[in-house]
Design an enzyme around this catalytic site. Structure first.
Site, PDB file in Angstrom:
ATOM      1  N   ASP A 129     -54.835  40.321 -32.634  1.00 35.26           N
ATOM      2  CA  ASP A 129     -55.719  40.010 -31.476  1.00 35.26           C
ATOM      3  C   ASP A 129     -55.508  38.837 -30.434  1.00 35.26           C
ATOM      4  O   ASP A 129     -54.968  37.967 -30.727  1.00 35.26           O
ATOM      5  CB  ASP A 129     -57.051  39.572 -32.177  1.00 35.26           C
ATOM      6  CG  ASP A 129     -57.747  40.566 -33.085  1.00 35.26           C
ATOM      7  OD1 ASP A 129     -57.842  41.723 -32.707  1.00 35.26           O
ATOM      8  OD2 ASP A 129     -57.703  40.258 -34.205  1.00 35.26           O
ATOM      9  N   SER A 142     -54.421  44.064 -11.538  1.00 33.61           N
ATOM     10  CA  SER A 142     -54.782  45.421 -11.344  1.00 33.61           C
ATOM     11  C   SER A 142     -55.146  45.243 -10.021  1.00 33.61           C
ATOM     12  O   SER A 142     -55.810  44.509  -9.288  1.00 33.61           O
ATOM     13  CB  SER A 142     -55.988  45.869 -11.937  1.00 33.61           C
ATOM     14  OG  SER A 142     -56.533  47.024 -11.625  1.00 33.61           O
ATOM     15  N   TYR A 186     -63.637  45.465 -16.058  1.00 38.57           N
ATOM     16  CA  TYR A 186     -62.217  45.390 -16.113  1.00 38.57           C
ATOM     17  C   TYR A 186     -61.618  44.571 -14.964  1.00 38.57           C
ATOM     18  O   TYR A 186     -60.731  43.694 -15.183  1.00 38.57           O
ATOM     19  CB  TYR A 186     -61.357  46.759 -16.205  1.00 38.57           C
ATOM     20  CG  TYR A 186     -59.816  46.769 -16.266  1.00 38.57           C
ATOM     21  CD1 TYR A 186     -59.118  46.092 -17.255  1.00 38.57           C
ATOM     22  CD2 TYR A 186     -59.250  47.159 -15.059  1.00 38.57           C
ATOM     23  CE1 TYR A 186     -57.862  46.000 -17.083  1.00 38.57           C
ATOM     24  CE2 TYR A 186     -57.899  47.268 -15.042  1.00 38.57           C
ATOM     25  CZ  TYR A 186     -57.001  46.621 -16.067  1.00 38.57           C
ATOM     26  OH  TYR A 186     -55.646  46.465 -15.936  1.00 38.57           O
ATOM     27  N   SER A 203     -44.760  54.679  -9.504  1.00 37.63           N
ATOM     28  CA  SER A 203     -44.157  55.435 -10.695  1.00 37.63           C
ATOM     29  C   SER A 203     -43.759  54.275 -11.715  1.00 37.63           C
ATOM     30  O   SER A 203     -43.607  53.184 -11.181  1.00 37.63           O
ATOM     31  CB  SER A 203     -42.748  55.993 -10.120  1.00 37.63           C
ATOM     32  OG  SER A 203     -41.911  55.134  -9.713  1.00 37.63           O
TER      33      SER A 203
END
Length: 315
Positions: free
Chosen positions: A48, A114, A140, A205
């Protein structure tokens, strides 16, 4: 010779990055949650990732830490509903690793973030840039932004170099999720009602993302910077489906249904998030990445899409 730690080493990006790092640097330590993996001597198993994780064994003699591991799956459709769960791994776990890395003498910490930190969509001619004010919306994206902020503060405090890479959707061999579903739709030959969609979306990609991460391992100008990643060519959903069909060597069958009709229909059945991804735009500007690093995406979009359909047996 540099000793490099990679978390999430058995994941989609981690597997490919581990191969590239081993080929160039040889000395790599991989962290994984899996207990049934090959060449166990190369791995450190971490069950974890949270504020209690002890990274001491994994960080021994490490020069560069590349943190890919994260909680990525949306578990609730309620905005913010699972933020605490995301924070445990993506914020608390990341900062515990980074703090222990600084204490262990790690010189550079590379964090795969992100594009959701920047926001969910771009409008008109606007593109997200690395220096924009962040505007995350879902749990997120919020957790990744909070991790970035904590890492920046830690880097200022400790002097450990930090590199943050914000990535849009990554595709390549073995991709899962929505992109894999899109590939299957194309391969079935069923007509799709997306022929009139004229949005613009940035993708990256797998090979191009790996190339960028590898550049950031030892490039002097990468230290303490935030970079955006993409293929350098943005596509509409219609273009993407047509070029996927070309890559798969199947006919492209797209029906030009008006975007307003699609948006209304998807919203009525509770698929607003899917409507945004299929119909909305999300474009990123990689000019800073290219200028500071002297980096350009090494493969084209068409080559990246072709590689999605290449299997080991066909190489």
């Amino acid at each position: 010779m540099k000793y490099i730690l990679i978390t999430g080493a058995t994941g989609f990006v981690g597997k490919a990055l581990s191969v590239a790092v081993q080929q160039k640097f040889a000395m790599v330590r991989k962290v994984s949650r899996c207990s049934t993996i090959d060449s166990l001597e190369q791995y450190v198993q971490i069950d974890d990732i949270d504020q209690h994780t002890d990274w001491a064994n994994a960080l021994h003699n490490v020069d560069i830490a590349i943190h890919l591991a994260a909680r990525v799956h949306i578990m609730s459709h309620e905005k913010g509903g699972d933020l605490a769960t995301y924070r445990r791994t993506n914020v608390d776990g990341t900062l515990k690793l980074a703090r222990q890395a600084a204490q262990a003498g790690v010189k550079r910490f590379i964090f795969l973030s992100s594009i959701k930190v920047s926001g969910e969509q771009t409008l008109g001619s606007r593109l997200f840039s690395a220096d924009d004010l962040p505007s995350p919306e879902d749990p997120y994206g919020i957790s990744k932004y909070e991790a970035e902020e904590g890492l920046l503060a830690l880097a200022r405090e400790t002097g450990m170099e930090l590199v943050i890479i914000r990535s849009p959707l990554v595709y390549g061999p073995g991709v899962k999720g929505n992109f894999a579903s899109m590939m299957k739709w194309v391969q079935t030959g069923w007509p799709l009602p997306l022929g009139a969609v004229k949005n613009r979306r940035s993708l990256v990609s797998l090979d191009n993302l790996i190339s960028l991460i590898m550049t950031c391992i030892d490039h002097p100008a990468a230290a303490n910077q935030i970079f955006l990643a993409s293929d350098g060519e943005d596509l509409s959903t219609s273009d993407l489906l047509r070029r996927l069909a070309d890559a798969a060597r199947v006919p492209s069958r797209l029906i030009p249904v008006p975007v307003g009709v699609l948006n209304t229909g998807l919203s009525l059945i509770g698929k607003k998030a899917i409507a945004q991804r299929l119909l909305g735009s999300l474009q990123v500007d990689i000019a800073k990445t290219q200028k500071l690093l002297g980096w350009t995406p090494p493969i084209t979009v068409d080559e990246g899409l072709r590689r999605c359909f290449v299997t080991k047996g066909s190489l």
